[in-house]
Motif scaffolding. Structure first.
Motif, PDB file in Angstrom:
ATOM      1  N   ALA A  19       0.717  15.137  15.965  1.00  0.00           N
ATOM      2  CA  ALA A  19       1.811  15.714  16.606  1.00  0.00           C
ATOM      3  C   ALA A  19       1.552  16.537  17.573  1.00  0.00           C
ATOM      4  CB  ALA A  19       2.925  16.292  15.433  1.00  0.00           C
ATOM      5  N   GLY A  54       0.998  -0.974   0.002  1.00  0.00           N
ATOM      6  CA  GLY A  54       0.016  -0.023   0.127  1.00  0.00           C
ATOM      7  C   GLY A  54       0.775   0.979  -0.041  1.00  0.00           C
ATOM      8  N   ASP A  55       0.452   2.325  -0.692  1.00  0.00           N
ATOM      9  CA  ASP A  55       1.407   3.328  -0.872  1.00  0.00           C
ATOM     10  C   ASP A  55       0.461   4.577  -0.863  1.00  0.00           C
ATOM     11  OD1 ASP A  55       2.990   5.467  -1.628  1.00  0.00           O
ATOM     12  OD2 ASP A  55       4.048   4.383  -3.133  1.00  0.00           O
ATOM     13  N   ARG A  66      15.433   0.126  15.502  1.00  0.00           N
ATOM     14  CA  ARG A  66      15.957   1.338  15.994  1.00  0.00           C
ATOM     15  C   ARG A  66      15.026   2.088  16.908  1.00  0.00           C
ATOM     16  NH1 ARG A  66      14.616   5.523  12.677  1.00  0.00           N
ATOM     17  NH2 ARG A  66      13.328   5.173  10.855  1.00  0.00           N
TER      18      ARG A  66
HETATM   19  N1  LIG Z   1       9.898  12.380  15.491  1.00  0.00           N
HETATM   20  C1  LIG Z   1       9.228  12.967  16.448  1.00  0.00           C
HETATM   21  O1  LIG Z   1       9.860  13.391  17.172  1.00  0.00           O
HETATM   22  C2  LIG Z   1       7.667  13.175  16.058  1.00  0.00           C
HETATM   23  C3  LIG Z   1       7.058  13.842  17.008  1.00  0.00           C
HETATM   24  C4  LIG Z   1       5.489  13.831  16.906  1.00  0.00           C
HETATM   25  C5  LIG Z   1       4.962  13.356  15.687  1.00  0.00           C
HETATM   26  N2  LIG Z   1       5.500  12.710  14.863  1.00  0.00           N
HETATM   27  C6  LIG Z   1       4.981  11.994  13.631  1.00  0.00           C
HETATM   28  O2  LIG Z   1       5.380  10.699  13.521  1.00  0.00           O
HETATM   29  C7  LIG Z   1       5.281  10.375  12.086  1.00  0.00           C
HETATM   30  C8  LIG Z   1       6.527   9.301  11.821  1.00  0.00           C
HETATM   31  O3  LIG Z   1       6.605   8.394  12.629  1.00  0.00           O
HETATM   32  P1  LIG Z   1       7.735   7.389  12.480  1.00  0.00           P
HETATM   33  O4  LIG Z   1       8.950   8.046  13.211  1.00  0.00           O
HETATM   34  O5  LIG Z   1       7.325   6.060  13.111  1.00  0.00           O
HETATM   35  O6  LIG Z   1       7.879   7.127  10.899  1.00  0.00           O
HETATM   36  P2  LIG Z   1       9.185   6.564  10.232  1.00  0.00           P
HETATM   37  O7  LIG Z   1       9.991   5.844  11.066  1.00  0.00           O
HETATM   38  O8  LIG Z   1       9.846   8.041   9.623  1.00  0.00           O
HETATM   39  O9  LIG Z   1       8.728   5.627   9.344  1.00  0.00           O
HETATM   40  C9  LIG Z   1       8.009   6.241   8.167  1.00  0.00           C
HETATM   41  C10 LIG Z   1       6.974   5.081   7.737  1.00  0.00           C
HETATM   42  O10 LIG Z   1       6.150   5.585   6.889  1.00  0.00           O
HETATM   43  C11 LIG Z   1       5.942   4.719   5.798  1.00  0.00           C
HETATM   44  N3  LIG Z   1       5.640   5.598   4.343  1.00  0.00           N
HETATM   45  C12 LIG Z   1       6.562   6.619   4.014  1.00  0.00           C
HETATM   46  N4  LIG Z   1       5.961   6.800   2.979  1.00  0.00           N
HETATM   47  C13 LIG Z   1       4.968   6.092   2.678  1.00  0.00           C
HETATM   48  C14 LIG Z   1       3.979   6.294   1.529  1.00  0.00           C
HETATM   49  N5  LIG Z   1       4.005   6.994   0.607  1.00  0.00           N
HETATM   50  N6  LIG Z   1       3.035   5.351   1.541  1.00  0.00           N
HETATM   51  C15 LIG Z   1       3.093   4.629   2.723  1.00  0.00           C
HETATM   52  N7  LIG Z   1       3.813   4.295   3.565  1.00  0.00           N
HETATM   53  C16 LIG Z   1       4.781   5.390   3.468  1.00  0.00           C
HETATM   54  C17 LIG Z   1       7.243   4.008   5.684  1.00  0.00           C
HETATM   55  O11 LIG Z   1       6.963   2.691   5.104  1.00  0.00           O
HETATM   56  P3  LIG Z   1       7.733   1.755   3.934  1.00  0.00           P
HETATM   57  O12 LIG Z   1       9.002   2.600   3.516  1.00  0.00           O
HETATM   58  O13 LIG Z   1       8.274   0.709   4.659  1.00  0.00           O
HETATM   59  O14 LIG Z   1       6.903   1.871   2.774  1.00  0.00           O
HETATM   60  C18 LIG Z   1       7.677   3.929   7.217  1.00  0.00           C
HETATM   61  O15 LIG Z   1       7.069   2.699   7.902  1.00  0.00           O
HETATM   62  C19 LIG Z   1       5.105  11.574  11.266  1.00  0.00           C
HETATM   63  O16 LIG Z   1       3.486  11.699  10.930  1.00  0.00           O
HETATM   64  C20 LIG Z   1       5.435  12.624  12.411  1.00  0.00           C
HETATM   65  O17 LIG Z   1       4.756  13.931  11.958  1.00  0.00           O
HETATM   66  C21 LIG Z   1       7.138  12.569  15.109  1.00  0.00           C
END
Ligand SMILES: NC(=O)c1ccc[n+]([C@@H]2O[C@H](COP(=O)([O-])OP(=O)(O)OC[C@H]3O[C@@H](n4cnc5c(N)ncnc54)[C@H](OP(=O)(O)O)[C@@H]3O)[C@@H](O)[C@H]2O)c1
Length: 295
Positions: free
Chosen positions: A99, A47-48, A294
């Motif tokens: 967030a 799914g994308d 990680r």
């Molecule tokens: N980091 C912070 O401090 C923080 C704080 C508050 C909120 N957030 C929120 O947390 C979220 C990020 O979470 P995370 O850190 O767990 O993410 P992550 O580790 O960066 O992983 C991103 C995920 O999104 C998927 N993805 C990316 N593009 C996609 C697409 N086009 N279609 C389907 N899946 C897609 C990737 O899957 P695949 O590559 O396997 O397909 C991967 O599983 C964001 O919404 C951010 O705003 C982050």
């Protein structure tokens, strides 16, 4: 069946494990099933969000979904396409990862871009039971310091003395698992933080104590941050939002600790120190593979 999006990421991966451990049938939505590593017996489906025609297949037979849209999404289009497909598929409940700071506007502008504000709105209006999770800054963000620490260099402090309620991503996953599987969370917005508010210098001190060697930091002023981001190829809008968010934290306006993790899970959130102890080896002398776990 529970569908987890963002399933290979920082929050999604522990969510798969928590749901599986509870005996829930789980399906992971990934863009490339050939390379995705998920714990058995989790199903994998392609799914994308950028290819919305792929969403109905991922959602077939699903009763509840975890919606995580990637930070690169400039607006709520991904959420909108997902919510529409979910309603069509008969999904009863969606838990969205948003967030902290969503919707907040400072004199400088929005704290978080419109991605999550738009996404929250389409979810509330989408005709499916919803829960919104607004986590504070992730403890795992400090993995970006690993290379500097391994080489004895100071880590970059982008938020001055501003404190934030640093949260262990597994606590976010834990709240999501409960909201997906238990009643009583519909229409709720949870602000998720760790148990204490910490500045970068305080995190650096804790990390140094855990690693048993000094970790240092260097302050990067907002003007330099802006120039570096602008030079990195980011759009002007993305730079503005990133700088606004960092200024918000720097000024202490994100100095918030809530009891929502405890209220939902019945368990106190984990400390940054406990996260650092779990991830000690990441800051060791050997670089770790980027495909390793990680969170
Ligand atoms: N980091 C912070 O401090 C923080 C704080 C508050 C909120 N957030 C929120 O947390 C979220 C990020 O979470 P995370 O850190 O767990 O993410 P992550 O580790 O960066 O992983 C991103 C995920 O999104 C998927 N993805 C990316 N593009 C996609 C697409 N086009 N279609 C389907 N899946 C897609 C990737 O899957 P695949 O590559 O396997 O397909 C991967 O599983 C964001 O919404 C951010 O705003 C982050």
């Amino acid at each position: 069946m529970i569908l987890v999006t963002g399933a290979t990421g920082t929050v999604g991966r522990p969510l798969l494990e928590l749901l599986s451990a509870r005996g829930e049938p789980v399906r992971a939505m990934v863009r490339n099933p050939a390379v995705a590593v998920v714990p058995p017996p989790v199903e994998v489906v392609r799914g994308d969000f950028d290819a919305s025609a792929s969403l109905p297949g991922a959602l077939a037979g699903v009763s509840a979904a975890f919606l995580l849209t990637a930070p690169s999404t400039p607006n709520g289009d991904h959420d909108a396409a997902f919510v529409a497909a979910a309603r069509q598929a008969g999904v009863e409940r969606i838990v969205k990862l948003s967030a902290i700071g969503t919707g907040a506007v400072t004199p400088e502008g929005e704290v978080i871009g419109s991605q999550h504000a738009d996404g929250e709105r389409v979810l509330r209006e989408g005709g499916v039971e919803w829960t919104i999770l607004r986590p504070s800054v992730f403890a795992s963000n400090t993995l970006s310091w690993a290379d500097a620490i391994r080489h004895g260099r100071p880590v970059a402090n982008l938020t001055g003395a501003g404190r934030q309620g640093v949260i262990h991503p597994r606590d976010i996953a834990s709240v999501a698992a409960t909201a997906l599987t238990a009643d009583g969370h519909t229409g709720r917005v949870y602000t998720l933080t760790g148990p204490e508010s910490l500045s970068v210098p305080e995190q650096v001190t804790i990390l140094g104590e855990v690693l048993g060697r000094p970790v240092t930091y260097t302050d990067i002023d907002p003007r330099t941050i802006r120039a570096q981001l602008a030079g990195s190829g980011m759009t002007d809008a993305a730079v503005r939002i990133m700088v606004n968010g960092l200024s918000y934290a720097r000024s202490g306006r994100n100095d918030t600790v809530t009891s929502d993790v405890y209220a939902v899970t019945g368990r106190s959130p984990m400390t940054y120190r406990s996260w650092a102890e779990e991830h000690r080896t990441w800051f060791g002398t050997q670089a770790r593979g980027s495909d390793a776990v990680r969170w």
